[in-house]
Design a protein around this motif. Sequence first.
Motif, mmCIF file in Angstrom:
data_model
loop_
_atom_site.group_PDB
_atom_site.id
_atom_site.type_symbol
_atom_site.label_atom_id
_atom_site.label_comp_id
_atom_site.label_asym_id
_atom_site.label_seq_id
_atom_site.Cartn_x
_atom_site.Cartn_y
_atom_site.Cartn_z
ATOM 1 N N ASN A 13 0.859 -1.187 0.000
ATOM 2 C CA ASN A 13 0.000 0.000 0.000
ATOM 3 C C ASN A 13 0.895 1.236 0.000
ATOM 4 N N ALA A 14 0.448 2.301 -0.649
ATOM 5 C CA ALA A 14 1.244 3.523 -0.725
ATOM 6 C C ALA A 14 1.475 4.071 0.679
ATOM 7 N N GLY A 15 2.706 4.504 0.951
ATOM 8 C CA GLY A 15 3.043 5.105 2.236
ATOM 9 C C GLY A 15 3.461 4.120 3.312
ATOM 10 N N VAL A 16 3.419 2.836 3.043
ATOM 11 C CA VAL A 16 3.819 1.836 4.038
ATOM 12 C C VAL A 16 5.305 1.982 4.326
ATOM 13 N N LYS A 17 5.690 1.834 5.587
ATOM 14 C CA LYS A 17 7.095 1.915 5.986
ATOM 15 C C LYS A 17 7.717 0.526 5.940
ATOM 16 N N VAL A 18 8.935 0.439 5.395
ATOM 17 C CA VAL A 18 9.681 -0.813 5.342
ATOM 18 C C VAL A 18 11.093 -0.564 5.876
ATOM 19 N N ASN A 19 11.701 -1.616 6.415
ATOM 20 C CA ASN A 19 13.077 -1.516 6.892
ATOM 21 C C ASN A 19 14.027 -1.683 5.716
ATOM 22 N N THR A 20 14.910 -0.717 5.543
ATOM 23 C CA THR A 20 15.927 -0.840 4.496
ATOM 24 C C THR A 20 17.177 -1.458 5.099
ATOM 25 N N VAL A 21 17.928 -2.146 4.268
ATOM 26 C CA VAL A 21 19.143 -2.822 4.696
ATOM 27 C C VAL A 21 20.269 -2.387 3.781
ATOM 28 N N ARG A 22 21.407 -2.065 4.378
ATOM 29 C CA ARG A 22 22.557 -1.666 3.576
ATOM 30 C C ARG A 22 23.377 -2.906 3.234
ATOM 31 N N VAL A 23 23.541 -3.151 1.949
ATOM 32 C CA VAL A 23 24.325 -4.273 1.461
ATOM 33 C C VAL A 23 25.505 -3.709 0.681
ATOM 34 N N GLU A 24 26.696 -4.211 0.984
ATOM 35 C CA GLU A 24 27.906 -3.734 0.308
ATOM 36 C C GLU A 24 28.501 -4.843 -0.536
ATOM 37 N N ARG A 25 28.917 -4.494 -1.753
ATOM 38 C CA ARG A 25 29.638 -5.424 -2.649
ATOM 39 C C ARG A 25 31.123 -5.143 -2.488
ATOM 40 N N ARG A 26 31.877 -6.205 -2.215
ATOM 41 C CA ARG A 26 33.311 -6.039 -2.019
ATOM 42 C C ARG A 26 34.075 -7.040 -2.879
ATOM 43 N N PRO A 27 35.196 -6.579 -3.474
ATOM 44 C CA PRO A 27 35.999 -7.499 -4.299
ATOM 45 C C PRO A 27 36.906 -8.370 -3.419
ATOM 46 N N TYR A 28 36.887 -9.664 -3.678
ATOM 47 C CA TYR A 28 37.726 -10.609 -2.944
ATOM 48 C C TYR A 28 38.459 -11.508 -3.931
ATOM 49 N N GLN A 29 39.627 -11.969 -3.507
ATOM 50 C CA GLN A 29 40.425 -12.888 -4.321
ATOM 51 C C GLN A 29 40.388 -14.258 -3.653
ATOM 52 N N PHE A 30 40.137 -15.299 -4.466
ATOM 53 C CA PHE A 30 40.100 -16.656 -3.932
ATOM 54 C C PHE A 30 41.511 -17.129 -3.614
ATOM 55 N N LEU A 31 41.706 -17.625 -2.386
ATOM 56 C CA LEU A 31 43.020 -18.101 -1.957
ATOM 57 C C LEU A 31 43.115 -19.623 -2.023
ATOM 58 N N TYR A 32 42.255 -20.323 -1.271
ATOM 59 C CA TYR A 32 42.306 -21.783 -1.216
ATOM 60 C C TYR A 32 41.012 -22.320 -0.622
ATOM 61 N N LYS A 33 40.832 -23.632 -0.740
ATOM 62 C CA LYS A 33 39.675 -24.309 -0.156
ATOM 63 C C LYS A 33 40.184 -25.309 0.867
ATOM 64 N N ASP A 34 39.528 -25.321 2.034
ATOM 65 C CA ASP A 34 39.866 -26.303 3.061
ATOM 66 C C ASP A 34 38.570 -26.874 3.644
ATOM 67 N N ASP A 35 38.657 -27.587 4.776
ATOM 68 C CA ASP A 35 37.458 -28.198 5.349
ATOM 69 C C ASP A 35 36.475 -27.170 5.908
ATOM 70 N N MET A 36 36.893 -25.923 6.114
ATOM 71 C CA MET A 36 36.003 -24.864 6.598
ATOM 72 C C MET A 36 35.228 -24.210 5.447
ATOM 73 N N GLY A 37 35.670 -24.405 4.228
ATOM 74 C CA GLY A 37 35.011 -23.811 3.072
ATOM 75 C C GLY A 37 36.016 -23.121 2.164
ATOM 76 N N PHE A 38 35.535 -22.111 1.450
ATOM 77 C CA PHE A 38 36.362 -21.341 0.523
ATOM 78 C C PHE A 38 36.925 -20.128 1.264
ATOM 79 N N ASN A 39 38.208 -19.871 1.111
ATOM 80 C CA ASN A 39 38.863 -18.758 1.793
ATOM 81 C C ASN A 39 39.225 -17.675 0.785
ATOM 82 N N PHE A 40 38.810 -16.450 1.104
ATOM 83 C CA PHE A 40 39.000 -15.299 0.229
ATOM 84 C C PHE A 40 39.719 -14.189 0.978
ATOM 85 N N MET A 41 40.393 -13.311 0.212
ATOM 86 C CA MET A 41 41.081 -12.155 0.773
ATOM 87 C C MET A 41 40.572 -10.896 0.074
#
Length: 189
Positions: free
Chosen positions: A55-83
């Motif tokens: 409905n017009a005028g309804v309030k919603v919560n906005t969320v700030r999402v950031e895109r960040r560049p990462y470089q893949f380093l290696y994969k281990d038992d914890m998952g994928f590791n990035f820098m």
Amino acid sequence: MASTSDFKNGLCIEYNGQLFQIIQFQHVKPGKGAAFVRTKLKNVKTGRVIENTFNAGVKVNTVRVERRPYQFLYKDDMGFNFMHTETFEQVSIEDSFVNNPGLIKEGQIVEINFHAETETPLTLELPTYVEMLVTYAEPSEKGNTASSTALKRSNIETGAEIMVPLFINEGDTIKISTADGTYHERVKK
């Protein structure tokens, strides 16, 4: 908090306890009745698109999402590791966040979306296409080359198996679509 008049493409909102990104919206003012806003919302974690009317005028919560560049380093038992490419901070991402894990090689740059307030990773986005070296390709059978849709099995440098056209040989570099993991073209060197 934002109202429906603040809606724009790309805005992330919290709706029904989940994070959604507005991919399309339309303000509607019918002849009778109250105004409303039709939206298409994409779930940030699952990628599922839903349609919703506010409905017009309804309030919603906005969320700030950031895109960040990462470089893949290696994969281990914890998952994928990035820098992080600028701050050198390292982060470990679970296997479930990665759509095509066989298309990530060491040193590759990816984009990771973070929830800015909680600093939790939301999604990992690979580039549209990746270039990989073919480490094994089944030999082509003589006579099959007349068909333009004939495919054979091949392995790429990460160990993933890709179906490629018959003219691709071991040692070739190919471009692969990360959306569905299919062959796109041979890269000329």
